[in-house]
Structures are given as structure tokens and as C-alpha cells.
Design an enzyme around this catalytic site. Structure first.
Site, PDB file in Angstrom:
ATOM      1  N   HIS A 189       0.868  -1.180   0.000  1.00 48.02           N
ATOM      2  CA  HIS A 189       0.000   0.000   0.000  1.00 48.02           C
ATOM      3  C   HIS A 189       0.904   1.229   0.000  1.00 48.02           C
ATOM      4  CE1 HIS A 189      -3.009  -2.833   2.154  1.00 48.02           C
ATOM      5  NE2 HIS A 189      -3.111  -2.926   0.831  1.00 48.02           N
ATOM      6  N   HIS A 282       3.637  -2.929   6.789  1.00 47.81           N
ATOM      7  CA  HIS A 282       2.505  -2.046   6.491  1.00 47.81           C
ATOM      8  C   HIS A 282       2.384  -0.924   7.530  1.00 47.81           C
ATOM      9  CE1 HIS A 282       0.220  -4.366   3.356  1.00 47.81           C
ATOM     10  NE2 HIS A 282       1.036  -5.318   3.794  1.00 47.81           N
ATOM     11  N   GLU A 358       2.450  -4.123  11.317  1.00 48.47           N
ATOM     12  CA  GLU A 358       1.671  -2.882  11.234  1.00 48.47           C
ATOM     13  C   GLU A 358       2.280  -1.820  12.140  1.00 48.47           C
ATOM     14  OE1 GLU A 358      -0.706  -2.268   9.214  1.00 48.47           O
ATOM     15  OE2 GLU A 358      -1.664  -4.174   8.664  1.00 48.47           O
TER      16      GLU A 358
END
Length: 394
Positions: A189, A282, A358
Site C-alpha cells: 500500500h 505495512h 503494522e
């Protein structure tokens, strides 16, 4: 009185016409609604070029030196992750080197940020950017090490290189056939720029010849590192997707060169090399913590993989206070895994430990920093710290 008005009117007009917002640079993205008053600058967060995802922004404000400005993001509440604005603060910079947080509020619909530019140009972004130029510099710097081989896997849809770094110490250690094959991929992303900052810190430590942990790892493992899985989306200023509008972390079950060549090429290389462990890096919009997501929903999730996952998390928590395992997405029920996600597909395909890392867009709520929040520098340090749990599980 009439003379005074004639004097002030042109001055106000000139000041207002000098205000300008630019986005014509790497990852620039915003829509300007109104620049008529520096105290009420109205903006809209622009969606990705070929999808409805909207969250990333990055722009420069010109002509407001010394003037208090108020930025109103009118569609914040309609963005992909409106919860992400709760407790969030916009990042800003005057020199694009040092980034800091500015006062920001969110009323559920509009996000409002306030600042007073110290110079003629001030930059604002969702998170500290990581430009394509920095990406190329990172590849070139790493490639100077005798332990690194840089490989071009192929092209993205916009014609950019999909670059892979193969890293191991061939001068000593285990025979190559016995070494663990460790994959680390980041930035599927593109708006999650903390992921490539993480990779920079990871590579700096891994290639530090004075670091005993990295020396042992390089003699026992072969690392395959993809610092940026989505260079097209990154340059285009997308939050979530590539040039075709594909969310790469939903493409792993059946990628194609027409829609998701980035995943197709990396997946093809994984199938050729094999995988013993994979980290997919991420950022999370809403949760103000660093955590990992495993593959417990897979049918192939075994007690051995579960034990490795626990060992990895425990070793990381023991060596890095910025990492925790209390706040996360919760555990998936057996058989409920989404096979299109990288971590799930890799864990199932290779029967290995695979984790999604994350990091927050906001701050680490357990160790907050009012000036910077979570930042590029802190992401780099977290990336360096992940070598400890890698050593522990091997």
C-alpha cells in the site's frame, strides 16, 4: 475613508492571489476547493487514480509566510478510514527533511489543521513521505555492500523497475543450500510510507559489519528484500492501489501481469527460491500501536508455526519497547483466512512463518512523542530492531 479603502483593497488582493497549493511532485495529492482566505483554506482529499480509496495527501502551500493558516479537509469523514483521523495530527515540514506534527482536530466530518508557515513554502502530508528518489538511493546504497546483489524482476504498469535485493554473506557460514530463506516486502500500500522507512533501518543494520546479530544472520540466511512493492502507486500519490487500481494485498491468490505485475513478479520469484519466513511491512490508519498479524486462519496453520510466531513476538517485545502484542486486530478463527492476502498465501503455500507488521500513522500510544508522533526515524529504529526476533527464531 475612500482613500484608505483604495489602499487596502489591492494589498489584500495581492496577498490572496499569492497563495498557491502545488502537488506537481512525487506523491503529491490534494484537491483545492478554496484559497480565498488563509484562515479558511478548504481542501478535499483526492482518491487514488483508479479506485475509490481516499486517505493520502501531500502538498505544498506557498505564499503564507508568517500568516496563521487553517486547513479544512472537507471530505475527511467520507474517506476510506475515517477512524484514522481520530487522535491524528497532520505532519508538516519546511525543508522536507525534518517533519513535525501540527494541531489537528476532527469533528466526524471535517478535519481541521492549523499552522503558521515560517517560510514562503510549507509542506503537509498524511505521513512523512518516502520519495521514489529516496527509494533509488536506498537501492544504490545497499548495492555497495559485497553481501548484496540487486536484481530487476521486471516492470510495473508505468514502466518502473521492480527491484529485489538478495543479501547473504558468501565468505563464510552455513552452506547456501542450508540457509534460511527470509523474505521482507514493504509498501504494498504505497501511502504507508513508514514501511519503507522501516526497510531503510532494517537494511542499515543488516549491512553493518560491526553488528554481531547481522553477521550471524547473514551467515545463516539468505534475505530477499523488496523495499517498495508498489512504486507506481507511490509516485502517483495513491494510498492503497497501483496504477490499475489494484489493491496489491488482495492479489496474491491469482495475480496477473495486466492488473498486478508487482505481485506476479515477486510471487514468481518466491516460488523459485522458496520461503522459510516472510515479513510484510505495512501501516495502520486507526490503531496507535506497533503489532503483527499472523496466519492463524489458514488451514495449514500448525502448532510448529504457532510456536515460531510466539517466539518471534516474545523476542521482539523483550528487545524493543516500541513493539507490543496487546492491541491488534484479534485472532482469526480457523478456516476464515483470506487467501488473497500476502501473509496468508505465503504461509499456506510454503508452510512457513509469515507475519504482517503494522505501524501507526498516528503515534505509539504506549510511548508517545508530542513533537513527531510516529515518524520515519522511529520506523527505521523499529526496522533495525526486528533483527533480534529473526535471530531468536533461527
Amino acid at each position: 475613508r475612500s482613500t484608505r479603502h483604495r489602499t487596502l483593497f489591492p494589498y489584500t488582493t495581492l496577498f490572496r492571489s499569492a497563495l498557491h497549493i502545488s502537488t506537481q511532485f512525487d506523491a503529491g495529492a490534494i484537491e483545492v476547493v478554496s484559497l480565498s482566505d488563509p484562515r479558511h483554506i478548504e481542501l478535499k482529499i483526492r482518491p487514488d487514480n483508479a479506485s475509490e480509496f481516499a486517505q493520502w495527501f501531500h502538498f505544498a502551500l506557498h505564499g503564507a509566510k508568517g500568516q496563521p493558516v487553517t486547513l479544512r479537509f472537507l471530505n475527511a469523514g467520507a474517506c476510506a478510514y475515517p477512524k484514522g483521523w481520530e487522535g491524528y495530527q497532520v505532519v508538516a515540514s519546511h525543508d522536507r527533511q525534518s517533519w513535525f506534527r501540527i494541531d489537528t482536530t476532527f469533528d466526524g466530518t471535517v478535519m481541521t489543521a492549523q499552522a503558521t508557515p515560517a517560510g514562503d513554502c510549507m509542506y503537509f502530508a498524511y505521513f512523512e513521505p518516502y520519495s521514489h528518489e529516496l527509494h533509488l538511493d536506498l537501492l544504490a546504497s545497499a548495492a555497495q555492500s559485497p553481501h548484496v546483489t540487486q536484481e530487476r524482476l521486471g516492470s510495473t504498469l508505468d514502466g518502473r523497475d521492480m527491484a529485489l535485493l538478495r543479501i547473504t554473506d558468501v565468505s563464510g557460514g552455513l552452506p547456501l543450500a542450508e540457509r534460511k530463506r527470509v523474505w521482507v516486502i514493504a509498501r504494498q500500500h504505497p501511502g504507508e510510507t513508514m514501511a519503507e522507512w522501516f526497510i531503510e533501518g532494517f537494511l542499515e543494520r543488516l549491512l553493518d559489519t560491526d553488528d554481531a546479530v547481522s553477521r550471524v544472520l547473514l551467515q545463516r540466511s539468505v534475505f530477499y528484500v523488496v523495499p517498495n512493492m508498489n512504486p507506481d502507486g507511490a509516485v502517483r500519490g495513491n494510498l492503497r492501489t497501483n496504477a490499475a487500481g489494484a489493491n496489491l494485498n488482495r492479489e496474491w491468490a491469482a495475480p496477473t501481469m495486466e492488473r498486478s505485475p508487482e505481485v506476479f513478479l515477486v510471487r514468481q520469484k518466491m516460488l523459485a527460491t522458496g520461503v522459510d519466513l516472510c515479513l510484510d511491512v505495512h501501516g495502520d490508519e486507526a490503531l496507535p500501536y506497533n503489532f503483527v498479524v499472523g496466519s492463524e486462519g489458514n488451514p495449514g496453520y500448525t502448532p510448529q508455526v504457532a510456536a515460531l510466531e510466539d517466539a518471534f513476538k516474545n523476542a521482539w517485545m523483550a528487545n524493543c519497547p516500541d513493539f507490543q502484542d496487546q492491541y491488534n486486530y484479534g485472532r482469526s478463527e480457523p478456516g476464515t483466512a483470506n487467501p488473497t492476502l500476502a501473509t496468508n498465501w505465503i504461509a499456506q503455500q510454503f508452510g512457513c512463518l509469515a507475519l504482517t507488521i503494522e505501524m501507526p500513522f498516528k503515534d505509539n500510544a504506549q510511548l508517545p512523542d508530542a513533537a513527531t508522533g510516529w515518524s520515519g526515524a522511529r520506523s527505521k529504529r523499529l526496522g533495525a530492531s526486528v533483527l533480534q526476533p529473526l535471530l531468536a527464531v533461527f
